[in-house]
Each structure stands twice: as C-alpha cells, then as structure tokens.
Design a protein around this motif. Structure first.
Motif, PDB file in Angstrom:
ATOM      1  N   ASN A 176      21.195  24.110 -25.267  1.00  8.67           N
ATOM      2  CA  ASN A 176      22.342  24.485 -24.431  1.00  8.67           C
ATOM      3  C   ASN A 176      22.793  25.905 -24.750  1.00  8.67           C
ATOM      4  O   ASN A 176      23.094  26.692 -23.850  1.00  8.67           O
ATOM      5  CB  ASN A 176      23.518  23.529 -24.662  1.00  8.67           C
ATOM      6  N   ASN A 216      22.497  29.262 -22.230  1.00  8.68           N
ATOM      7  CA  ASN A 216      23.608  30.158 -21.902  1.00  8.68           C
ATOM      8  C   ASN A 216      23.190  31.603 -22.139  1.00  8.68           C
ATOM      9  O   ASN A 216      23.499  32.491 -21.340  1.00  8.68           O
ATOM     10  CB  ASN A 216      24.822  29.868 -22.780  1.00  8.68           C
ATOM     11  N   ARG A 260      20.950  32.905 -19.475  1.00 10.95           N
ATOM     12  CA  ARG A 260      21.706  33.177 -18.250  1.00 10.95           C
ATOM     13  C   ARG A 260      22.415  34.538 -18.386  1.00 10.95           C
ATOM     14  O   ARG A 260      22.399  35.359 -17.474  1.00 10.95           O
ATOM     15  CB  ARG A 260      22.707  32.057 -17.976  1.00 10.95           C
ATOM     16  N   GLY A 277      28.240  22.578 -21.289  1.00  9.99           N
ATOM     17  CA  GLY A 277      27.133  22.815 -22.220  1.00  9.99           C
ATOM     18  C   GLY A 277      27.593  22.985 -23.661  1.00  9.99           C
ATOM     19  O   GLY A 277      27.075  22.339 -24.568  1.00  9.99           O
TER      20      GLY A 277
HETATM   21 MG   LIG Z   1      25.867  26.253 -20.434  1.00  7.38          MG
END
Ligand SMILES: [Mg+2]
Ligand SMILES: Nc1ncnc2c1ncn2[C@@H]1O[C@H](COP(=O)(O)OP(=O)(O)OP(=O)(O)O)[C@@H](O)[C@H]1O
Length: 386
Positions: free
Chosen positions: A278, A282, A285, A353
């Motif tokens: 998770n 992130n 991203r 997340g």
């Molecule tokens: Mg996340």
C-alpha cells in the motif's frame, strides 16, 4: 597492610563512571559526559542511535562538533565546569549524518548542561524537541484513533445492512421493467422509456456494489484472522519489489539497502506485504511524472534500531523498514492526517490504504511514521524484534 582505595583517585573515578553511566542507556534522551573543552568521554545508546555513529567513535570526538553552531555550547561547558553556573539550558541544532534515513539534516534539541561531582566532567543532555512534541501528540491522538476506528467499523456495519436491501429491490425493479407491457397499460405521458428505466436500475446496482466494496475494505482488517509464523522482512520487501517492478518495468528504479543481520520475528507475512505494498503504491502514484521522465526512484531500506520508543512503549531492539521515494511529497494540508480513514490527496483515492497499513503494522505492536519534503518522502515502519 593494604589500604582501601581512596575516593577521588583517578582509578576509582573511571570505574565508578563506567558503572554509573550504564544506567543512562535506559534513557530515551541523549546523554554525553564531556571534559570542559568538549572532549567526549562517554555517550549513551540514545545518542548513538540519533547521531548514527557508534559510541566508540563518539567518544573519540568532541561534543561541540555534533552541533551546527557550537559557540554557545563551548562557552556553557566552560562556565559550568568553572562553577560559574551550576547548570544551563538552551535550544540548539544537532547535525545528523547523511544516510541516516531522516528527511532533515538537522535535529532540533533542547540542551541541558550540568555539573557532576568532578570539576573535570560535565554532563550534557540533549532532548529531541520533535520527540517531546511527538510523544505529546501520540498520547493525544492515540485515544482519538481508537474512537475513529470504532466509529468507522460501526458505520460500515450500519451501511452494509440497508445496502443489501437497496440492491435487491433494484434487481426486482429491473426485472419488472424488463417485462413486456400488458394490454391496456398505457405509458403515462412524460414517463421514461423502458431503456432509460433499465439504465436507472443498473446505476443503483452499480453504486450499491461500489459502496459494498468500500465497506468491505473498511471492515477488512477486522475480518481475516492474524496468521502468525516466522517472518523474514527481506522476503516481504523482495515480494513487494518484484510486484512493483513488474507493474513499472520502465522509468522506475526500485533500489534496496538491506541489513541482512535482522532476525526473523513472529508475525503475519501477508499482512505485512499488504502494508508495504500500500505504501509503495502510494509512492508510485506520487511518482507518476518522474516515471514518465524516467528518473523515479523507490528505495527499500532495513535497519536495526536500539532502544527505540514508539507506540508509547520502549523496545530494546526494533526493525526499521524505510520506504523512500523521490516524488513531490505528501500535500502539507493532509500530512498530519494521512493515516486517518478516508483522508486522501488524490482524485479517486478512497483514503484507506494507509489506514489499513497502519492497522496491520499495529497488529505487530509496531507503528508507521512519515517524514516528507518535496523530493524525499520516507515512510518508516517500526516493529519490535525479539
Ligand atoms: Mg493508497
Ligand atoms: N509517497 C507519497 N507521496 C506523496 N503523497 C503521498 C504518498 N503516500 C501517501 N500520500 C498521500 O496520502 C494520501 C492518503 O493515502 P492512502 O493510501 O491512505 O489513500 P489513497 O491512496 O488516497 O487511497 P487508497 O489507498 O484507499 O486507494 C494519498 O492520497 C496521497 O495524497
């Protein structure tokens, strides 16, 4: 006749000193014993950890060299040693060695310099200002987080029940709309066509499914049992690394820096993979632009921390796993709330997340912390070791 050694001789002082100083290893604050000129005589383990240098090396150096602006300390040491003042306090900045995993190169501390029984030795205490405020904050947020979790869980259950009813009713309605019209049934003027009505029912069903998925994620940590076995943290890291690398074969370097002496510990491997994944997701991203530019970097680093304090407890040994990226950083507006449920800085993110990751790590008596500045974001997972 042999005489007992007299108090105050150099020999007994040294032995006494070593014996007494050991007790300072139990402290969370950094403590050093120095000569009036700043030559370091002893350093405790909290100090070793914070500066990132062994006590042997520390004891060969000068206390003043650890500070960015040592003038005040130098002067204070002399004043205290000369008994002009018994003790003195001030705020200062300590240097941190590069590569120590902290986002900032300086460590704000509150320094207390005090006399010892010997005029040739001065005690220097350094209290991390951040640590003090962090402990206060942890104390305050602990209760709040607990209440939050309960609320989210209850709310999820409350949403789940009517959701089933809504979905079922929409399905019945869809079947009814799909039936051929009976003779004599006239469509009311201005009413919707069958195709439109079917579309409405499918929207209701889709939205109900979306909510269902959200609720399932909210309830996830409470659902699957915690499966305990021996965990090798590097297996966890390697698993995440291969998943991420497969997802981004180009533009992203996933580097690793492991301390292979870290022992196995009891825990739930799948939960830990999920937590690290998770966090890594992130990061990828946030790294979107750099991945496109080809210079995105993710680093997995493992270390052993001694006498670490987290989750309102102190641990003799702990595992530190850093997940570091060179992305733009966490938006400052949400930085202190990213672990709360439903807090998200990205469109389409559900903000679960990190909450899940934190819950999984807390089930290992650990915690996750975040340090973020543009260009360097570090998520630190801390887990006690046996
Ligand atoms: Mg996340
Ligand atoms: N490495 C990072 N760099 C920059 N921002 C980050 C990073 N990690 C997390 N964030 C910020 O923290 C927010 C919360 O993250 P979290 O994983 O809890 O939720 P999400 O990613 O938005 O949604 P979900 O994970 O449920 O799909 C993110 O939306 C993002 O704004």
């Amino acid at each position: 006749m042999k005489r007992a050694p007299q108090a105050g001789t150099a020999e007994t002082d040294e032995a006494d000193l070593a014996g007494h100083f050991e007790a300072f290893d139990q402290l969370a604050t950094m403590v050093a014993l120095s000569a009036p000129d700043g030559s370091c005589l002893q350093a405790n383990s909290a100090l070793e950890n914070s500066v990132g240098v062994s006590r042997r090396t520390l004891a060969r150096g000068n206390v003043c060299d650890w500070f960015t602006d040592p003038a005040q300390l130098r002067e204070t040491l002399l004043l205290v040693a000369a008994n002009q003042v018994a003790s003195s306090r001030f705020d200062a900045q300590m240097k941190r060695l590069p590569g120590h995993g902290a986002a900032s190169a300086e460590l704000p501390v509150h320094v207390i310099v005090s006399q010892t029984e010997s005029p040739t030795r001065v005690l220097v205490e350094m209290i991390e200002i951040e640590q003090q405020t962090r402990l206060d904050r942890e104390e305050r947020t602990h209760g709040l987080a607990q209440a939050n979790k309960e609320l989210v869980r209850n709310l999820a259950h409350e949403i789940k029940n009517p959701l089933g009813g809504i979905r079922g009713a929409a399905q019945l309605l869809a079947m009814e709309v799909g039936q051929p019209r009976r003779a004599g049934d006239a469509a009311a003027p201005g009413s919707y066509s069958r195709r439109e009505l079917t579309e409405f029912t499918s929207i209701i069903i889709q939205e109900a499914d979306r909510l269902q998925a959200l609720v399932d994620r909210l309830l996830a940590p409470h659902r699957r049992p915690h499966v305990v076995a021996d965990v090798n943290i590097h297996e966890v890291c390697e698993r995440v690394r291969s998943l991420i690398q497969a997802e981004f074969p180009r533009g992203l370097t996933v580097a690793r820096d492991y301390d292979t002496s870290i022992p196995e510990f009891r825990g739930d491997r799948e939960q830990l993979i999920q937590a690290v994944l998770n966090i890594a997701h992130n990061a990828t991203r946030a790294l979107a632009e750099r991945i496109a530019a080809g210079d995105a970097r993710l680093l997995l680093r493992t270390r052993i921390a001694r006498q670490a304090t987290f989750g309102r407890q102190r641990f003799r040994l702990a595992l530190e796993l850093h997940i570091e990226d060179n992305g733009p950083g966490v938006p400052p507006a949400i930085l202190d709330r990213i672990f709360h449920p439903l807090v998200s800085g990205s469109d389409g993110g559900s903000g679960l997340g990190l909450t899940l990751a934190q819950t999984f790590v807390q089930q290992h008596q650990g915690t996750i912390e975040c340090d973020s500045v543009p260009g360097r974001t570090v998520f630190k997972i801390l887990i006690p070791l046996p």
